[in-house]
Design an enzyme around this catalytic site. Sequence first.
Site, PDB file in Angstrom:
ATOM      1  CG  HIS A 128       8.693  -2.180   2.444  1.00  0.00           C
ATOM      2  ND1 HIS A 128       9.589  -2.346   1.398  1.00  0.00           N
ATOM      3  CD2 HIS A 128       7.468  -2.440   1.908  1.00  0.00           C
ATOM      4  CE1 HIS A 128       8.943  -2.724   0.307  1.00  0.00           C
ATOM      5  NE2 HIS A 128       7.644  -2.777   0.584  1.00  0.00           N
ATOM      6  CB  CYS A 140       4.630  -1.147   0.061  1.00  0.00           C
ATOM      7  SG  CYS A 140       3.690  -2.496   0.819  1.00  0.00           S
TER       8      CYS A 140
END
Length: 175
Positions: A128, A140
């Site tokens: 992201h 992430c």
Amino acid sequence: MNARDLVLTGQGVRFDGRLWPCTVGRGGVTADKREGDGATPVGAHDIVGMLYRPDRIAKPAGWAVPIRPGDLWSDDPEHEDYNLMVRAPYHASHEALRRADPLYDLVIVTDWNWPDAQPGAGSAIFLHRWRRPGYPTAGCVALDPVDLREIAARITPETRLIVPESLAGRLPRGA
């Protein structure tokens, strides 16, 4: 590895003949991922989905799926829907996919601990946008939003995120 893989290095993500700056989890890279450790897991992670906010960005790829109001991601290891996209109302622990900030306007979903999640082994490893360069994630891989859109337009469902075991135990510089 194949030429279409995204490969995490000590300086960023190598993909399509370029090095793309990125950030990883605040816990660095680990070979022993656990829920809440803030680490990015080692491994070859298949890309299994792409989500986007249609009210904020154009569809990034033909196979991308819109994030709707009420879309959530379960991060409750005790719940049967652990590490799955769920819908509100949902009373177990979860993360909203439709956020007020732009962090999840575009999300590339990996198969980390999915679809048959092992409780406590960690939920959702996404690609992201970053909050800012060098600011770590909860596990992430985050990229500049312009770079993320460019990568999203070039990847396919056959692309993988490769996190080499050689990075375990450290936080890559420039990544």
